[in-house]
Design a protein around this motif. Sequence first.
Motif, mmCIF file in Angstrom:
data_model
loop_
_atom_site.group_PDB
_atom_site.id
_atom_site.type_symbol
_atom_site.label_atom_id
_atom_site.label_comp_id
_atom_site.label_asym_id
_atom_site.label_seq_id
_atom_site.Cartn_x
_atom_site.Cartn_y
_atom_site.Cartn_z
ATOM 1 N N TRP A 137 3.687 5.841 -5.618
ATOM 2 C CA TRP A 137 3.565 5.966 -7.073
ATOM 3 C C TRP A 137 2.458 6.955 -7.453
ATOM 4 O O TRP A 137 2.611 7.734 -8.401
ATOM 5 N N LYS A 138 1.379 6.946 -6.703
ATOM 6 C CA LYS A 138 0.294 7.883 -6.976
ATOM 7 C C LYS A 138 0.767 9.325 -6.790
ATOM 8 O O LYS A 138 0.452 10.228 -7.584
ATOM 9 N N ARG A 185 3.885 1.527 -1.173
ATOM 10 C CA ARG A 185 4.494 1.641 -2.496
ATOM 11 C C ARG A 185 3.489 2.196 -3.507
ATOM 12 O O ARG A 185 3.820 3.051 -4.337
ATOM 13 N N LYS A 186 2.257 1.717 -3.416
ATOM 14 C CA LYS A 186 1.208 2.175 -4.321
ATOM 15 C C LYS A 186 0.927 3.660 -4.125
ATOM 16 O O LYS A 186 0.752 4.432 -5.084
ATOM 17 N N GLU A 187 0.881 4.095 -2.862
ATOM 18 C CA GLU A 187 0.628 5.501 -2.555
ATOM 19 C C GLU A 187 1.770 6.376 -3.034
ATOM 20 O O GLU A 187 1.548 7.488 -3.555
ATOM 21 N N GLU A 235 0.831 -1.204 0.000
ATOM 22 C CA GLU A 235 0.000 0.000 0.000
ATOM 23 C C GLU A 235 0.869 1.259 0.000
ATOM 24 O O GLU A 235 0.569 2.247 -0.686
#
Length: 497
Positions: A474-475, A470-472, A468
Amino acid sequence: MLKQFLSRLPRKTPKPDSDESCRADSSPSDDSPRAAGRHSRPYGVAAASNAAKRTSSSAVFPASTVSVIEPLVPFKDVPSAEKMNLFVSKLSLCCVSFDFRDPVKNTVEKEVKRKTLVELVDFVSSCGSSRFGEPAILAVCRMCAINLFRVFPPNYRSNRGGENEDDEPAFDPAWPHLQLVYELLLKFITSNSLDAKVAKKYIDHSFILRLLELFDSEDPRERDCLKTIMHRVYGKFMVHRPYIRKSINNLFFKFVFETERHNGIAELLEIFGSIISGFALPLKEEHKIFLWRVLIPLHKPKSMGVYFQQLSYCVTQFVEKEPKLASIVIRGLLKYWPITNSQKEVMFLGELEEILETINMVEFQRVMVPLFWRIGCCINSMHFQVAERALFLWNNDHIVNLIAHNRQVILPIVFPALEKNSQGHWSQAVLNLSHNVRKMFAEMDEKLFLACHSQFKEEEAMLNAAAEKRKEAWKQLEHAASLQPVIGNTAVLVSPI
């Protein structure tokens, strides 16, 4: 003057006809084994002289140069004192090769030779107390060399090197003829009338090496005959045993590290399987080196499935004779473990089970960590056969006993794989087996099972949190990049039309 000049010019030598070449071929200065065979003929053989000159490196189906062969008198029509001389003469008659690709060529001569070979086989089978002298032994070896020893051209071999065991075998059109020669050689070697001390001079290293080279034949019938003959040679000629083992090792080395193409690896391993069973204890260092440098690397080639059964038998024989070798074998299997070949993985797991059935606790504990890390990967495999075969290890009582005594180490290694399968493997069979193994561990040590389950949940939560995060990240990067204006000579990626 002109006459004097012409007399000094060299004169043309007349071309030798077939009779002259035959006389030259049988001159006393020829002291080769083939010449010896020719001088020992008391009965006439009307064959072409070129047949006697054939080398052992002839083509697969050598063309015949025979005009006619005449049958000799039967053995029953000569006195006992002359039978051995007639035996040598009939062997010399059979030293003529034919082209068996053309069934209508030399049919009469082929039939004469076939009947003569049948007579020779019957004579060797029923020679009784008569001893084979050196001329007879020489004649048999010479005849077998001329008929059997040949080079297999590249276009005659399978391009895949026997990679697929479902491939149709190639049958030699000369087999009915070759079979009789092999039968004669087998009965001759196993005959009580053959003195091994005398015969070893002719069935020597060169002869044995040429026999071993014939194992590359594509005809399975020929390889089967060679296997039986090599068994008998190894049993009768003790002096040649080290050389036979060394020569087979060299064939294995060439197959593994150079060509990966050979048609007779399964038969050669079968020969070695019986040799290993006769090894005395404790095992010599030479034999242990053979296990590590030859048998273990034989797991590497793609075509292992063709000879896997014989290879597994040889490895298991070593472990049964000396259980301390089990950990060495398992490390070797892990070294050559197939990553992208699911069928080989299934075979490796089967061989592992056979080894684990005989391993003792001390050797097991030396390799259990890397071993069960690999088994855990197999449990998680998306190929259902690999996952099933790995989970089937828990159906073996001896392996379960080993695992139970070392559950504190093994369960934390395999628990994540079992849990992931239980959460939703696509194969229902794998899903059910995973549930059964989980239940077995829970009944074995509930406290340890719950601790592993709790640790797995914590690690899973940490991994999810990291994903999560890592995903945030990238966003945020994408959002920041979208706010920056495009200025200057900034390159723009344009999709092709």
